[in-house]
Design an enzyme around this catalytic site. Structure first.
Site, PDB file in Angstrom:
ATOM      1  N   CYS A  91       0.819  -1.210   0.000  1.00 14.08           N
ATOM      2  CA  CYS A  91       0.000   0.000   0.000  1.00 14.08           C
ATOM      3  C   CYS A  91       0.856   1.264   0.000  1.00 14.08           C
ATOM      4  O   CYS A  91       1.728   1.420   0.863  1.00 14.08           O
ATOM      5  CB  CYS A  91      -0.901  -0.013   1.233  1.00 14.08           C
ATOM      6  SG  CYS A  91      -1.792   1.525   1.535  1.00 14.08           S
TER       7      CYS A  91
ATOM      8  N   TYR B 296      -5.693   6.932  -8.716  1.00 15.13           N
ATOM      9  CA  TYR B 296      -6.875   6.151  -8.349  1.00 15.13           C
ATOM     10  C   TYR B 296      -8.120   6.716  -9.024  1.00 15.13           C
ATOM     11  O   TYR B 296      -9.020   5.964  -9.417  1.00 15.13           O
ATOM     12  CB  TYR B 296      -7.070   6.157  -6.831  1.00 15.13           C
ATOM     13  CG  TYR B 296      -6.098   5.274  -6.095  1.00 15.13           C
ATOM     14  CD1 TYR B 296      -6.424   3.966  -5.764  1.00 15.13           C
ATOM     15  CD2 TYR B 296      -4.839   5.750  -5.719  1.00 15.13           C
ATOM     16  CE1 TYR B 296      -5.537   3.150  -5.085  1.00 15.13           C
ATOM     17  CE2 TYR B 296      -3.944   4.947  -5.028  1.00 15.13           C
ATOM     18  CZ  TYR B 296      -4.299   3.646  -4.725  1.00 15.13           C
ATOM     19  OH  TYR B 296      -3.409   2.842  -4.063  1.00 15.13           O
TER      20      TYR B 296
END
Length: 361
Positions: free
Chosen positions: A68, A199
């Site tokens: 992440c 994103y």
């Protein structure tokens, strides 16, 4: 920071816990939920019930998945500042289902300190009806087993400002007071347009939403290319928090965001200043030695069933070029300013052999 539990690379997800539909919503722009547990661990903190926890060596465990980018920031800052002796770290595996990250890389599938299989358990220990995503990074109170905070932007700032008593000798000043106002502006643009911008492209629910996201991302990337043409680091001559925040996106750009998220105007390797800057940081102790490219690829390509339903993980790209000469020394500056580089990575925290060109097979 993905909001959905880890499973091993070769196991099939249970249908009821599939992530399908969790990320892309047809016809909609991607909007990140930025509401986190706002408790802080601060010098002199004396009232956890009011969100002020004390800085105390050995009391907390940082849970941060290497895959992440948001969690990767905390791994880097913890290493740069030398907090390993006072703040232990737990690392979930790279993939998860709709429940939460799991400790599938640890013996018995449990975190050896917290004794839990899923990070979800630490959240529910404190908030039995926690309504939001189970995200990393998270700081957990070891004695109670309950989550303290998952407010990742504040966690790293507090590492720099509240944990100073436990910084290593020679720790860099990542959040200097005289740069904070300008850094806040830079960080805001980097977050909205780049960190989150990739994103917004990848999880766009319509062509129109994707087109807008794509234009915003590349406007910001061009701004960064120009800014870094004349300065070695984002804020000038030394590394700061701002560089940590940008680096974790750049290091994932060609392996994941270029193809998987359709951020494909060009590759990072085709942007001279940004590519040189990224390699400069990668080759700086504390940055590249935290990166696990295999876990990164597994996370994105397996977890995001909405955009990669086959869950096939690509073999490429070739990553040896991360160790090529970058030439950024010509711009002057020194990565650690008056400080020094951190020492070697602890054996227990080394990236797996073959998962990073710094750790060749």
């Amino acid at each position: 920071m993905s909001q959905t539990s880890a499973r091993t690379e070769n196991s099939a997800p249970a249908t009821e816990y599939s992530t399908k539909g969790a990320y892309v919503h047809t016809g909609e722009e991607f909007t990140r939920d930025t509401h986190y547990i706002e408790d802080r661990i601060v010098r002199g903190g004396d009232n956890p019930n009011e969100g002020r926890w004390p800085v105390e060596p050995g009391r907390y465990r940082l849970v941060a998945a290497r895959a992440c980018p948001w969690a990767n920031r905390t791994i880097i800052v913890r290493r740069l500042l030398g907090l390993e002796d006072v703040l232990s770290i737990g690392m979930p595996g790279p993939t998860h289902d709709a429940r939460s990250w799991t400790f599938d890389l640890d013996d018995g599938g449990k975190d050896p300190v917290l004794g839990i299989e899923r990070l979800q358990q630490a959240y529910f220990k404190r908030f039995p009806d926690y309504p939001r995503g189970i995200t990393v990074p998270a700081v957990v109170d070891v004695a109670s087993g309950a989550v303290v905070t998952n407010n990742y932007p504040q966690i790293t700032l507090d590492f720099s400002t509240e944990w100073t008593e436990f910084h290593r000798d020679g720790a860099p000043e990542l959040y200097p007071e005289h740069l904070r106002d300008e850094m806040a502006e830079v960080n805001k643009r980097v977050f909205t347009e780049v960190n989150n911008g990739v994103y917004r492209c990848g999880f766009a629910g319509s062509q129109e939403a994707y087109n807008k996201a794509y234009e915003r991302l590349w406007t910001a990337m061009d701004w960064l290319e120009e800014r870094l043409t004349t300065r070695r680091y984002l804020m000038g001559e030394t590394i700061t928090e701002a560089d940590v925040r940008l680096f974790t996106t750049l290091v994932r750009f060609d392996p994941v965001y270029h193809g998987h998220f359709k951020c494909n105007r060009n590759k990072l390797t085709e942007m001279p200043a940004l590519w040189g800057y990224a390699r400069d940081l990668f080759q700086t102790p504390g940055f590249g030695d935290t990166i696990d490219f295999e876990q990164i690829k597994q996370h994105y390509y397996i977890v995001h069933e909405d955009i990669n339903p086959t869950q096939i993980v690509p073999q490429g790209p070739d990553l040896a070029n991360w160790l090529s000469d970058h030439g950024r020394e010509a711009l002057g500056g020194s990565p650690f300013g008056n400080g020094t580089a951190p020492g070697p990575v602890r054996d227990s925290e080394r990236v797996s052999t073959g998962h990073n060109p710094l750790y060749p097979a």
